[in-house]
Design an enzyme around this catalytic site. Structure first.
Site, short mmCIF file in Angstrom:
data_model
loop_
_atom_site.label_atom_id
_atom_site.label_comp_id
_atom_site.label_asym_id
_atom_site.label_seq_id
_atom_site.Cartn_x
_atom_site.Cartn_y
_atom_site.Cartn_z
CD GLU A 62 -2.97 -0.96 0.09
OE1 GLU A 62 -3.28 0.19 -0.31
OE2 GLU A 62 -3.44 -2.00 -0.43
CB SER A 446 -50.95 -25.32 42.96
OG SER A 446 -52.26 -25.83 42.84
#
Length: 799
Positions: A62, A446
């Site tokens: 690069e 319950s």
């Protein structure tokens, strides 16, 4: 030109305060990653931690003169200008690393003179303010590599599932070549172009003498092996992760929550979370198997009609339409050997497997949720070649499966501080994101009774009080009908002690207790446990669990009994750490026992909502739900509704008899529950259908299965449907829970009572037991066999 663009350029301060967008990560309390949130995947690295070969690859490809130029490379600019003269168009290339950094942070990627000019000025800005190594570090952590990977750390993870230090030279060269065209040159989207680009990078590194000829040839020959790797999620807890995500967005907003690199540590234990997930899924498969097989997913060809099998490529193409759900995978049946009672399977990834008769024999046809068909005699009675079926992995190989129809949820809390130890909101988050653990308000049945009994003990009743367990017929002149609450099963024992009535879940006793206290008194009392006053029914059905609550709300209520009477606040985020490793949030929970917490942990004291004595007495009754009572040797023994826990050696070996809990089943068996606890952990499990109209039904014995494999039969209920899931979870969870006995708190007295009458007894045999009482409530009269006991509810008109 500079003066013309000056006002559009970023300030120097912006250059210094660059913030890399980094995803939020969510962890268990012991550091396992649960999830990662954020569009951008980024794992920042300091330059000194980046392998030199990777740096060399970027510089050689690069910007080989990076350390020599001032942000703009005259040679690169000349090359770009030459391309313009030759082609008549602005070409890519010619930009330095500093210019690429400027473009990535501040500009678009459009090929215009205006953008190129701004890019040059910003590059000069950056070079004047930052050191070269700072620029390179920002660049390596900022640039895009495709597949939402930003920065080299994320690229290594996404493409190879590795840390930077683990990459080979070929893999480093592949990553270094991606910035040129990350979407079209990456090795997943276009392996051949990626190979060509990797060769360019390796060639540049060789030309710059960064690698040897031997290294070049070896890396060049390395095959392309890659796929998209997700973040290193090591614990599957999607429902908990979504709870964290929603809370973080609510606190900080989406941008900061998703992109600031926050690490969120939850209260959940990885071990207990996995146990809860496994328990929920296995329990639902158990339900589905005992109710019958719904049939194959598809039939690709039919051997009975002498159709030829499809080519394997076509079969694989069809399988792509059948996604994995939960524990299940789709597979095509390539062949069935009726003599060996075995099938050959093909999966969507090309893998093959075998399915034995022993893993198919459960598959009676489903008629409806109340009835199952005849057990199959052979594997061909269940499916033939050409069928698409689902299987799941077990310790004994592949097992025929189907995606369960009902839903389930499990939530576990630390009773001292309310930290959520595990939360599972359903069978599969992929199938449904609805979190039933914290969102589903279902009738509790319950499971409400311990709170009713707690109110009774606070209003003059004792564990030894006799209440009439007999049918109730109450005429309602307004509706013209009688209300007839019934026990389940429809069995009545006459006078029964309060301890035994709760342990056996006697419905009519719960109704009589509520009548004795009054509905308003009970509603007010139940709000002590954190239940919403406005959501509690103002009628006697409350005593049977007509109220609707989430599993988390129920677990919070049970935690009051487990911790000695304190109302804790459930929470699931322990701390939040920012990208500088600074703690920006630390939970300060309300705790039941401040002295029990580490000295360096900041906590608040939880409010005490019932007395320690009341909590202990209710816990005692719920222990009897597990262990029962009486004398089996003298044929007076009895079991509570949670007796199946007795069979679990993994639980009892860890905590002995220090277990308490309560089952719950609603009318028509549309909701089933179990809530229970040991000293350090409380957990609630629920099973039912999302569609409120659907009941869980019943099953019969399966003649194909022996006693060790035989599933629970009969009508589904809390004890049969939800309790096994709780047991499965607790068998693992209790391994990491400090087990303490339920010690008798100060302020209670004990007295030997007669089991039949609840009165004092001078005997010391199987007809008696020691019972605990709040001072002033113990019986004063000794049993007299010639006189009748005092029984609440003998005359319904009184209550």
């Amino acid at each position: 030109m500079y003066l013309y663009y000056k006002d559009e350029l970023p300030s120097v301060a912006e250059l210094r305060e660059v913030r890399l967008q980094t995803p939020m990560q969510v962890y268990s309390s012991d550091g396992e990653m649960i999830a990662q949130f954020g569009e951008i995947r980024r794992i920042p690295f300091a330059l000194e931690d980046v392998p030199q070969s990777l740096v060399d690859g970027f510089l050689a490809t690069e910007d080989q003169r990076f350390y020599e130029h001032v942000g703009i490379d005259p040679i690169g600019v000349a090359r770009a200008f030459f391309q313009l003269i030759v082609t008549g168009e602005i070409q890519g290339g010619g930009s330095t690393i500093t210019q690429q950094l400027a473009r990535n942070f501040y500009l678009s990627f459009e090929q215009t003179w205006t953008r190129k000019i701004k890019e040059a000025f910003i590059a000069l800005h950056i070079e004047s303010q930052l050191e070269k190594n700072e620029i390179l570090e920002l660049y390596l952590n900022k640039i895009t590599f495709g597949h939402r990977a930003h920065g080299i750390g994320a690229a290594a993870q996404v493409y190879y599932g590795k840390e930077l230090s683990e990459l080979t030279l070929a893999e480093m060269a592949m990553i270094a070549g991606l910035p040129k065209a990350p979407s079209t040159m990456n090795p997943i989207s276009n392996p051949e172009r990626a190979r060509e680009r990797r060769a360019v990078v390796l060639g540049r590194m060789l030309a710059e003498d960064k690698i040897t000829e031997q290294q070049y040839q070896t890396a060049l020959a390395e095959p392309i092996r890659t796929r998209v790797h997700s973040a290193e999620v090591t614990m599957n807890a999607p429902y908990l992760a979504e709870m964290v995500r929603a809370e973080m967005v609510a606190r900080y907003g989406e941008d900061f929550a998703y992109n600031s690199g926050l690490k969120v540590y939850t209260t959940a234990s990885a071990k207990q979370q996995r146990a809860a997930q496994r328990a929920v899924q296995a329990n639902l498969h158990g339900y589905d198997e005992r109710h019958g097989y719904r049939g194959v997913e598809a039939q690709l060809w039919r051997p009975a009609k002498e159709q030829n099998p499809l080519p394997e490529a076509e079969v694989l193409a069809h399988l792509q339409d059948f996604k994995a759900v939960g524990l299940t995978r789709a597979a095509a049946v390539l062949a069935v050997d009726s003599e060996a009672q075995q099938a050959t399977l093909l999966f969507a990834d090309g893998e093959q497997g075998q399915l034995d008769w022993s893993q198919v024999a459960w598959a009676r046809p489903l008629i409806n949720r109340e009835r199952q068909g005849q057990a199959p005699e052979s594997i061909v009675d269940v499916f033939t070649a050409g069928a698409v079926i689902r299987v799941r992995a077990t310790d004994n190989g592949w097992r025929l499966a189907q995606v369960p129809e009902p839903s389930a949820a499990m939530v576990a809390l630390r009773p001292n501080d309310g930290g959520i130890a595990a939360a599972v909101g359903g069978y599969s988050f992929t199938l449904s994101q609805y979190n039933r653990a914290v969102q589903a308000e279902r009738q509790v049945g319950s499971n409400i009774k311990p709170f009713i009994y707690s109110a009774a003990l606070d209003n003059g009743f004792t564990l030894a009080t006799l209440v009439n367990d007999a049918p109730i017929n109450q005429w309602n002149p307004g509706s013209g009908i009688a209300w007839r609450p019934r026990n389940s099963p429809d069995v009545y024992e006459g006078p029964i002690r309060v301890r035994q009535a709760l342990a056996k879940s006697k419905n009519v006793v719960s109704v009589r207790l509520l009548r004795a206290m009054g509905v308003n008194t009970v509603v007010d009392y139940l709000t002590r446990f954190g239940f919403d006053y406005d959501e509690l029914p103002r009628n006697e059905s409350l005593s049977l669990g007509s109220a609707s609550m989430t599993p988390l709300e129920v677990a919070r209520g049970y935690a009051v009994f487990a911790n000695g009477g304190y109302l804790i606040e459930p929470y699931f985020i322990e701390r939040i750490v920012d990208n500088q490793q600074q703690v920006i949030f630390q939970a300060r929970p309300k705790v039941a026992c401040v002295a029990c917490e580490p000295a360096d942990r900041e906590v608040l004291e939880a409010p005490q909502v019932i007395t320690e004595q009341n909590a202990f007495l209710v816990t005692q009754a719920m222990q009897s739900a597990v262990w029962g009572g009486g004398s089996w040797a003298h044929k007076t023994g009895w079991n509570g509704t949670a007796w199946r826990i007795q069979r679990s050696d993994p639980i009892t070996n860890h905590v002995g008899r220090n277990i308490a809990g309560k089952t719950g089943t609603t009318n028509d068996v549309k909701d089933t529950w179990f809530s229970g606890f040991v000293s350090g952990l409380v957990a609630t499990g629920w099973v039912g259908f999302d569609n409120l109209e659907n009941a869980l039904g019943s099953t019969t014995m399966n003649s194909n299965l022996d006693s060790s494999e035989q599933p629970i039969s009969g009508t589904e209920a809390g004890a049969k449907t939800a309790l096994p899931m709780w047991i499965d979870f607790m068998e693992t969870a209790v391994e990491d829970v400090e087990s303490k006995p339920f010690d008798v708190p100060p302020g209670l007295v004990s007295a030997r009572i007669d089991l039949a009458t609840g009165k004092l007894s001078r005997a010391s045999d199987y007809t008696t037991r020691f019972e605990y009482f709040i001072p002033g409530t113990a019986p004063t009269e000794y049993v007299d066999k010639s006189s009748s006991p005092t029984v609440f509810g003998d005359d319904d008109s009184i209550f």
